[in-house]
Design a protein around this motif. Structure first.
Motif, mmCIF file in Angstrom:
data_model
loop_
_atom_site.group_PDB
_atom_site.id
_atom_site.type_symbol
_atom_site.label_atom_id
_atom_site.label_comp_id
_atom_site.label_asym_id
_atom_site.label_seq_id
_atom_site.Cartn_x
_atom_site.Cartn_y
_atom_site.Cartn_z
ATOM 1 N N THR A 24 11.137 43.387 28.720
ATOM 2 C CA THR A 24 10.818 44.434 27.753
ATOM 3 C C THR A 24 10.709 43.788 26.386
ATOM 4 N N SER A 25 9.923 44.385 25.541
ATOM 5 C CA SER A 25 9.788 43.866 24.189
ATOM 6 C C SER A 25 9.390 44.993 23.256
ATOM 7 N N ASP A 26 10.011 45.005 22.086
ATOM 8 C CA ASP A 26 9.615 45.997 21.089
ATOM 9 C C ASP A 26 8.342 45.556 20.371
ATOM 10 N N ALA A 27 7.882 44.328 20.659
ATOM 11 C CA ALA A 27 6.681 43.807 20.015
ATOM 12 C C ALA A 27 5.410 44.361 20.637
ATOM 13 N N GLY A 28 5.484 44.829 21.883
ATOM 14 C CA GLY A 28 4.308 45.317 22.585
ATOM 15 C C GLY A 28 4.336 44.875 24.028
ATOM 16 N N GLU A 72 0.459 36.301 24.493
ATOM 17 C CA GLU A 72 -0.520 37.244 23.942
ATOM 18 C C GLU A 72 0.059 38.643 24.130
ATOM 19 N N ILE A 73 0.360 39.314 23.017
ATOM 20 C CA ILE A 73 1.053 40.594 23.035
ATOM 21 C C ILE A 73 0.140 41.665 22.469
ATOM 22 N N VAL A 74 0.025 42.777 23.199
ATOM 23 C CA VAL A 74 -0.833 43.884 22.775
ATOM 24 C C VAL A 74 0.043 45.069 22.391
ATOM 25 N N SER A 75 -0.203 45.601 21.198
ATOM 26 C CA SER A 75 0.488 46.802 20.728
ATOM 27 C C SER A 75 -0.542 47.898 20.535
#
Length: 138
Positions: A64-68, A36-39
């Motif tokens: 780290t992730s550029d997705a959020g 579950e990724i939050v941006s």
């Protein structure tokens, strides 16, 4: 691992770089992680979900992730892993693997249960799982 079939392609494609599917098939009968990724957007939080069976994908999103920001991780476990006769979706507290075999995984769920997955028939020994891949933020 997922299998996709030509017959499952969604007829409307909004982005030439993204292919939509009406359904997918599990390529293996193994545990899957749902991330579950939050941006952050100007309109507020935007939540997406990604599913993978890869520890490396999970590890990449933890660091780290550029997705959020990784908010939660769920475990979709087959019955032979969770002790039932069906897949179950549970919130993960942590995931550890074996240094000698990353396909040996120990899952600690937020409800207190511990599950493990191994491709072999080796006896379960919790002390074999020393590489922490994921730990839920408090």
């Amino acid at each position: 691992m997922f299998q996709t079939h030509h017959s499952a392609i969604f007829p409307i494609q909004y982005d030439p770089n993204v292919r939509l599917w009406k359904w997918i098939e599990f390529g293996v009968d193994a545990p899957f992680f749902m991330l579950e990724i939050v941006s952050q957007t100007e309109d507020g939080d935007f939540v997406t979900h990604r599913m993978t069976s890869s520890l490396n994908v999970l590890r990449d999103h933890v660091s780290t992730s550029d997705a959020g920001v990784l908010k939660r991780v769920f475990l979709l476990s087959p019955g032979y892993v969770n002790g039932s006769d069906a897949f179950e979706l549970d919130v993960l507290d942590s995931v550890c693997s074996s240094p000698s075999n990353p396909m040996k995984m120990l899952f600690k769920l937020t409800d207190g249960r511990t599950l493990h997955f191994s491709l072999g028939e080796e006896p379960f020994n919790e002390s074999d799982y020393t590489v922490q891949v994921f730990k839920r933020a408090p």
